[in-house]
Design an enzyme around this catalytic site. Structure first.
Site, PDB file in Angstrom:
ATOM      1  N   THR A 149       0.766  -1.081  -0.119  1.00 33.96           N
ATOM      2  CA  THR A 149      -0.311   0.174  -0.192  1.00 33.96           C
ATOM      3  C   THR A 149       0.966   1.230   0.296  1.00 33.96           C
ATOM      4  OG1 THR A 149      -2.021  -1.042   0.902  1.00 33.96           O
ATOM      5  CG2 THR A 149      -1.171   1.639   1.259  1.00 33.96           C
ATOM      6  N   ARG A 177     -13.340  -8.277  -1.353  1.00 27.06           N
ATOM      7  CA  ARG A 177     -12.130  -8.611  -0.333  1.00 27.06           C
ATOM      8  C   ARG A 177     -11.618  -7.470  -0.768  1.00 27.06           C
ATOM      9  NH1 ARG A 177      -6.587  -7.430   0.620  1.00 27.06           N
ATOM     10  NH2 ARG A 177      -5.967  -7.550   2.483  1.00 27.06           N
ATOM     11  N   VAL A 178     -12.065  -6.545   0.694  1.00 24.32           N
ATOM     12  CA  VAL A 178     -11.745  -5.104   0.917  1.00 24.32           C
ATOM     13  C   VAL A 178      -9.968  -5.371   2.274  1.00 24.32           C
ATOM     14  CG1 VAL A 178     -11.809  -3.183   2.460  1.00 24.32           C
ATOM     15  CG2 VAL A 178     -13.531  -4.389   0.802  1.00 24.32           C
ATOM     16  N   GLY A 179      -8.839  -5.001   2.272  1.00 20.88           N
ATOM     17  CA  GLY A 179      -7.944  -5.240   3.555  1.00 20.88           C
ATOM     18  C   GLY A 179      -8.463  -3.769   4.266  1.00 20.88           C
ATOM     19  N   ASP A 180      -6.980  -3.637   4.650  1.00 22.88           N
ATOM     20  CA  ASP A 180      -7.214  -3.051   5.979  1.00 22.88           C
ATOM     21  C   ASP A 180      -6.956  -1.268   5.386  1.00 22.88           C
ATOM     22  OD1 ASP A 180      -4.496  -3.719   4.359  1.00 22.88           O
ATOM     23  OD2 ASP A 180      -3.453  -1.982   6.202  1.00 22.88           O
ATOM     24  N   THR A 200       1.353  -0.833   6.113  1.00 27.89           N
ATOM     25  CA  THR A 200       1.776  -1.697   4.384  1.00 27.89           C
ATOM     26  C   THR A 200       1.600  -2.971   5.455  1.00 27.89           C
ATOM     27  OG1 THR A 200       2.037  -1.509   2.946  1.00 27.89           O
ATOM     28  CG2 THR A 200       3.580  -0.885   4.619  1.00 27.89           C
ATOM     29  N   GLY A 201       0.943  -4.141   4.724  1.00 27.88           N
ATOM     30  CA  GLY A 201       1.357  -5.022   4.988  1.00 27.88           C
ATOM     31  C   GLY A 201       0.274  -5.855   4.687  1.00 27.88           C
ATOM     32  N   GLY A 203      -3.126  -6.941   5.308  1.00 20.75           N
ATOM     33  CA  GLY A 203      -4.241  -6.353   5.513  1.00 20.75           C
ATOM     34  C   GLY A 203      -5.228  -6.885   6.668  1.00 20.75           C
TER      35      GLY A 203
END
Ligand code: GLY
Length: 290
Positions: A149, A177-180, A200-201, A203
């Site tokens: 990210t 799918r939704v991440g952090d 970042t990384g 999620g």
């Protein structure tokens, strides 16, 4: 410090320079970080953000992005949005109202279209080729393969801190799918009275510790930016290893309201920093994984 900007990964180098120039000219942290991220989104050589981002399991590119203003604590976010040029410009525009600040999927698309945001097919020929190559071995892919990210934090000359994030998320992610990245408190947080943080990384790991809010709370408790960043990541990393036997990659940037910064990471990580006292530069932290 009068102003400062901190961003994730080497891909943010040119955007950091631009944001620092804008801050030096007296522009707001909000303007500076949106422009910084938009530069990354437009560059097809960066394969985890914007144009040329990583495709999902169906070969389509969807974006997540978020923005937070540390004066008002207003935030705007979009999740799982396809077919527009800039996730961050759309997300940032959503901070202006009292409700409906986080839109996903079809609702986000309708909002972006109604407000005249530029459309773009973000699947480049290179992304298409990569998808065709890799789709057969989908089950063997590590969840983290090739996604990062871009996150920007900035302090401007009025003392306002803002945070912004943008990503195409996990390579070969499931539709929906939704991440952090668009989640306030998880992928980013900003409070001008204390500091700002962004992550970042992987999620799904970052969500387990609400990493960005955790770091800002530690600043509030009196820790320095470096102490807060390290503590937030190491506490979550150690908890996950203790409970699950492993922790996936995560890195956190923290900018305090005095312009000093800190980094927490459980992998080798690059970041960019500039201030009125320090020219923009890329830095690297090397971490041996446990
Ligand atoms: N950190 C980005 C993602 O997991 O989607």
């Amino acid at each position: 410090m009068k102003y400062a900007v901190l961003a994730t990964w080497k891909m943010a180098e040119e955007g950091t320079k631009k944001a620092a120039r804008m801050l030096a000219e007296g522009k707001s942290s909000a303007e500076a970080i949106v422009e910084g991220i938009a530069m990354v989104e437009d560059n097809p050589d960066f394969h985890s953000v914007g144009y040329g981002g990583r495709p999902n399991a169906e070969g389509r590119v969807f974006f997540d992005g978020g923005f937070m203003n540390g004066d008002t604590l207003h935030f705007g976010a979009i999740g799982s949005l396809e077919g527009f040029r800039s996730a961050i410009r759309i997300a940032a525009s959503l901070q202006d109202s009292d409700a409906n600040n986080f839109l996903v999927g079809e609702g986000a698309e309708r909002y972006a279209a109604a407000h005249g945001f530029e459309r773009r097919d973000n699947v480049t020929p290179e992304a298409k080729q990569l998808y065709e190559q890799e789709k057969e071995r989908l089950k063997e892919l590590s969840a983290y393969d090739g996604h990062d990210t871009v996150c920007f934090l900035a302090l401007d000359q009025n003392g306002t801190l803002c945070a912004a994030t943008s990503t195409s998320g996990l390579f070969m992610k499931q539709p929906g799918r939704v991440g952090d990245t668009p989640l306030p408190g998880v992928g980013y947080y900003a409070d001008s009275e204390t500091g700002a943080a962004a992550a970042t990384g992987m999620g799904e790991e970052i969500m387990k510790g609400a990493l960005s809010y955790a770091a800002v709370r530690f600043l509030k408790d009196g820790l320095s930016a470096q102490e807060a960043a390290e503590k937030a990541v190491s506490e979550l990393n150690d908890t996950l290893i203790r409970r699950n036997g492993y922790a996936n990659p995560m890195s956190l940037i923290v900018l305090s309201r005095d312009g000093t910064y800190g980094i927490g990471t459980n992998i080798t990580f690059t970041y960019c920093y500039a201030s009125d006292r320090e020219a923009a530069a890329v830095h690297e932290i090397v971490v041996e994984r446990k």
